[in-house]
Design a protein around this motif. Structure first.
Motif, PDB file in Angstrom:
ATOM      1  N   ALA A 153      -7.997   7.563  -9.487  1.00  0.00           N
ATOM      2  CA  ALA A 153      -9.384   7.924  -9.798  1.00  0.00           C
ATOM      3  C   ALA A 153     -10.158   6.721 -10.323  1.00  0.00           C
ATOM      4  O   ALA A 153     -11.333   6.516  -9.964  1.00  0.00           O
ATOM      5  CB  ALA A 153      -9.404   9.059 -10.822  1.00  0.00           C
ATOM      6  N   GLN A 154      -9.525   5.906 -11.152  1.00  0.00           N
ATOM      7  CA  GLN A 154     -10.176   4.713 -11.688  1.00  0.00           C
ATOM      8  C   GLN A 154     -10.495   3.721 -10.574  1.00  0.00           C
ATOM      9  O   GLN A 154     -11.571   3.124 -10.538  1.00  0.00           O
ATOM     10  CB  GLN A 154      -9.279   4.051 -12.729  1.00  0.00           C
ATOM     11  N   LEU A 155      -9.566   3.553  -9.628  1.00  0.00           N
ATOM     12  CA  LEU A 155      -9.786   2.629  -8.524  1.00  0.00           C
ATOM     13  C   LEU A 155     -10.918   3.115  -7.620  1.00  0.00           C
ATOM     14  O   LEU A 155     -11.734   2.318  -7.141  1.00  0.00           O
ATOM     15  CB  LEU A 155      -8.494   2.460  -7.721  1.00  0.00           C
TER      16      LEU A 155
ATOM     17  N   CYS B  46       0.828  -1.208   0.000  1.00  0.00           N
ATOM     18  CA  CYS B  46       0.000   0.000   0.000  1.00  0.00           C
ATOM     19  C   CYS B  46       0.861   1.257   0.000  1.00  0.00           C
ATOM     20  O   CYS B  46       0.563   2.232  -0.690  1.00  0.00           O
ATOM     21  CB  CYS B  46      -0.925  -0.026   1.220  1.00  0.00           C
ATOM     22  N   SER B  47       1.940   1.225   0.768  1.00  0.00           N
ATOM     23  CA  SER B  47       2.872   2.358   0.776  1.00  0.00           C
ATOM     24  C   SER B  47       3.483   2.572  -0.606  1.00  0.00           C
ATOM     25  O   SER B  47       3.546   3.704  -1.107  1.00  0.00           O
ATOM     26  CB  SER B  47       3.975   2.111   1.809  1.00  0.00           C
ATOM     27  N   LEU B  48       3.912   1.487  -1.243  1.00  0.00           N
ATOM     28  CA  LEU B  48       4.503   1.589  -2.577  1.00  0.00           C
ATOM     29  C   LEU B  48       3.483   2.062  -3.607  1.00  0.00           C
ATOM     30  O   LEU B  48       3.797   2.872  -4.484  1.00  0.00           O
ATOM     31  CB  LEU B  48       5.081   0.235  -2.995  1.00  0.00           C
ATOM     32  N   ALA B  49       2.251   1.547  -3.505  1.00  0.00           N
ATOM     33  CA  ALA B  49       1.204   1.958  -4.441  1.00  0.00           C
ATOM     34  C   ALA B  49       0.919   3.451  -4.320  1.00  0.00           C
ATOM     35  O   ALA B  49       0.665   4.132  -5.323  1.00  0.00           O
ATOM     36  CB  ALA B  49      -0.069   1.150  -4.189  1.00  0.00           C
ATOM     37  N   THR B  50       0.965   3.967  -3.102  1.00  0.00           N
ATOM     38  CA  THR B  50       0.733   5.391  -2.878  1.00  0.00           C
ATOM     39  C   THR B  50       1.763   6.233  -3.634  1.00  0.00           C
ATOM     40  O   THR B  50       1.444   7.301  -4.174  1.00  0.00           O
ATOM     41  CB  THR B  50       0.797   5.717  -1.379  1.00  0.00           C
ATOM     42  N   GLN B  51       2.982   5.732  -3.685  1.00  0.00           N
ATOM     43  CA  GLN B  51       4.053   6.466  -4.339  1.00  0.00           C
ATOM     44  C   GLN B  51       4.059   6.275  -5.857  1.00  0.00           C
ATOM     45  O   GLN B  51       4.552   7.148  -6.585  1.00  0.00           O
ATOM     46  CB  GLN B  51       5.398   5.999  -3.770  1.00  0.00           C
TER      47      GLN B  51
ATOM     48  N   ILE C  70      -4.218   7.228  -0.127  1.00  0.00           N
ATOM     49  CA  ILE C  70      -3.419   7.077  -1.340  1.00  0.00           C
ATOM     50  C   ILE C  70      -3.570   8.309  -2.231  1.00  0.00           C
ATOM     51  O   ILE C  70      -2.588   8.830  -2.765  1.00  0.00           O
ATOM     52  CB  ILE C  70      -3.837   5.798  -2.094  1.00  0.00           C
ATOM     53  N   LYS C  71      -4.802   8.775  -2.382  1.00  0.00           N
ATOM     54  CA  LYS C  71      -5.051   9.955  -3.216  1.00  0.00           C
ATOM     55  C   LYS C  71      -4.323  11.176  -2.656  1.00  0.00           C
ATOM     56  O   LYS C  71      -3.842  12.030  -3.426  1.00  0.00           O
ATOM     57  CB  LYS C  71      -6.549  10.230  -3.283  1.00  0.00           C
TER      58      LYS C  71
ATOM     59  N   SER D 115      -0.573   6.575 -10.620  1.00  0.00           N
ATOM     60  CA  SER D 115      -0.841   7.885 -11.209  1.00  0.00           C
ATOM     61  C   SER D 115      -2.175   8.406 -10.688  1.00  0.00           C
ATOM     62  O   SER D 115      -2.997   7.653 -10.144  1.00  0.00           O
ATOM     63  CB  SER D 115      -0.894   7.772 -12.732  1.00  0.00           C
ATOM     64  N   ASP D 116      -2.424   9.696 -10.861  1.00  0.00           N
ATOM     65  CA  ASP D 116      -3.707  10.271 -10.453  1.00  0.00           C
ATOM     66  C   ASP D 116      -4.864   9.586 -11.179  1.00  0.00           C
ATOM     67  O   ASP D 116      -5.924   9.351 -10.593  1.00  0.00           O
ATOM     68  CB  ASP D 116      -3.731  11.774 -10.738  1.00  0.00           C
TER      69      ASP D 116
END
Length: 246
Positions: free
Chosen positions: A116-118, A103-108, A198-199, A111-112
């Protein structure tokens, strides 16, 4: 016979596309609880249901053993894996560590547009669940929030650990952790909070929220399975006492 079963008629190969189709059918039955944890797998009955010989079913069972969803003791029939409180705790502890980092890596890395898609897909899945609860047609579920986060991490070792063979066993345990309506409501709210972090590109908060989310699910599932095991043990003791006339 339903349409999916009809497609299997007169196709007897134990390998290739037919074996893949039977494997998916049996896998779906385990996911949905139609083949319950600990239940015997009747290969003859499944072959009749799917309109095939026992060969493709036997191959499906062999593959399910390989991904730890089916067990077979010597001289015993194959069974769907039993869910134990201890095994659940170990798996969810592993998830806390790996999915927290993911989750930490995904946050970094997301893309925007991907975030938004998720968010949109999370809301669509929520609406699908509400339609299902109202008894309306909702269609099959294809959205897996946790898998999406893990894959978005871009870490191939974490993806391999959580999204390949072990994914199936984890999914069965996760299904049982969310069987109570209140937990489903909490899980949706927690998913939304994780995505909001994340956003906001707050990797530390996103990791903390994911770990807390999995820890709560683990406590819920552990309690459920421990209570079930205790009830089963009490019934067995009662049965033995009745058999001895005490």
């Amino acid at each position: 016979m339903d349409e999916s079963a009809e497609t299997f008629i007169n196709r007897e190969d134990a390998q290739g596309p037919l074996a893949d189709a039977v494997f998916q059918q049996v896998l779906d039955a385990i996911y949905q609880g139609r083949l319950a944890p600990g239940s015997v797998i009747n290969e003859v009955a499944l072959a009749q249901e799917f309109g095939v010989s026992r060969g493709p079913v036997r191959e499906a069972v062999r593959r399910l053993q390989g991904i730890q969803l089916v067990t077979r003791e010597p001289y015993q029939k194959a069974r769907v894996v039993s869910l134990s409180a201890e095994s659940a705790l170990e798996l969810f502890q592993m998830r806390m560590a790996l999915e927290g980092v993911a989750c930490s890596l995904a946050t970094q890395r997301m893309s925007d547009e991907e975030v938004a898609q998720l968010l949109a897909e999370l809301e669509q899945d929520r609406q699908r669940q509400l339609r299902k609860e109202r008894g309306e047609s909702s269609g099959p579920r294809v959205f897996d929030f946790h898998e999406r986060i893990v894959r978005a991490s871009g870490n191939n070792r974490i993806i391999h650990a959580l999204c390949e063979d072990l994914y199936h066993l984890l999914r069965v345990y996760r299904r049982h952790s969310g069987t109570v309506l209140e937990r489903k409501e909490d899980a949706y709210a927690e998913h939304w909070q994780i995505l909001r972090a994340i956003k906001s590109r707050d990797a530390e908060l996103a990791e903390s929220l994911m770990r807390s989310h999995i820890e709560r699910a683990a406590r819920h599932l552990f309690t459920h399975l421990a209570d079930r095991d205790e009830s089963d043990a009490a019934r067995r003791r009662g049965g033995r006492a009745a058999g001895t006339g005490t």
